[in-house]
Design a protein around this motif. Structure first.
Motif, short mmCIF file in Angstrom:
data_model
loop_
_atom_site.label_atom_id
_atom_site.label_comp_id
_atom_site.label_asym_id
_atom_site.label_seq_id
_atom_site.Cartn_x
_atom_site.Cartn_y
_atom_site.Cartn_z
N TYR A 184 -42.36 -0.17 -24.68
CA TYR A 184 -43.81 -0.01 -24.77
C TYR A 184 -44.11 1.05 -25.83
O TYR A 184 -43.60 2.17 -25.74
N GLU A 234 -28.51 2.10 -23.30
CA GLU A 234 -29.63 3.03 -23.41
C GLU A 234 -29.62 3.77 -24.74
O GLU A 234 -30.64 3.91 -25.41
N ARG A 275 -32.34 3.48 -27.69
CA ARG A 275 -33.05 4.66 -28.21
C ARG A 275 -32.99 4.69 -29.74
O ARG A 275 -34.00 4.91 -30.41
N CYS A 317 -35.23 1.93 -31.20
CA CYS A 317 -36.64 2.30 -31.12
C CYS A 317 -36.99 3.27 -32.23
O CYS A 317 -37.97 3.07 -32.96
N ASP A 345 -45.76 7.00 -29.66
CA ASP A 345 -44.86 7.34 -28.56
C ASP A 345 -44.25 6.05 -28.03
O ASP A 345 -44.83 4.98 -28.21
N TYR A 346 -43.13 6.18 -27.33
CA TYR A 346 -42.58 4.97 -26.72
C TYR A 346 -41.93 5.30 -25.39
O TYR A 346 -41.58 6.44 -25.10
N SER A 347 -41.78 4.25 -24.59
CA SER A 347 -40.98 4.35 -23.38
C SER A 347 -40.32 3.00 -23.20
O SER A 347 -40.71 2.02 -23.83
N GLU A 369 -37.94 0.29 -20.34
CA GLU A 369 -37.26 -0.01 -19.08
C GLU A 369 -36.09 -0.91 -19.41
O GLU A 369 -36.22 -1.83 -20.21
#
Lengths: 84, 84
Positions: B7, B56, B60, B63, B74-76, B78
């Motif tokens: 996201y 992960e 990262r 991204c 910004d990002y996050s 799952e």
């Protein structure tokens, strides 16, 4: 007050050239463990409504009339109550 | 195999003219309970990796190097394990 997160993706079978370009770019940079990239849109809405059912119905209308191209795209949403 | 949902949103303070236009359009159509609309991007990735920590770390990097403009966004994400 509700906070809604809306996720919009292309329907199955609709070409996603942006996703494909990202995948190829990743591969050319050595990230070849990435098998597929799909792109989509993400919306966050704050809805001043007390009742969850009303907020849900409103959000559904907003998605289908404004945010989503129902011919090409699918959507889902999460709605959570917040203080403000 | 992992499936990742990423996201991406604009950082706080960065103008979101698209979100504002949607909000105004909703208001003019009678949806005046909507207080705020924020737009973002949404990516789904399939990563062929066995180890969660490795997936992960890889995600990262992807991204920050490819999907996100770290100055403005910004990002996050799952990450969930899938069979295939």
């Amino acid at each position: 007050m509700f906070e809604a997160a809306v996720y919009v993706t292309l329907k199955k079978g609709i070409l996603d050239p942006e996703g494909k370009a990202i995948k190829n770019s990743l591969k050319s940079q050595g990230y070849d463990q990435v098998e597929e990239v799909t792109t989509g849109k993400y919306f966050l809405l704050k809805i001043k409504e007390r009742d969850r059912t009303a907020a849900e119905e409103e959000l559904r209308q907003i998605c289908e009339k404004f945010l989503v191209n129902m011919v090409l795209e699918d959507y889902s949403f999460e709605l959570r109550e917040v203080d403000r």
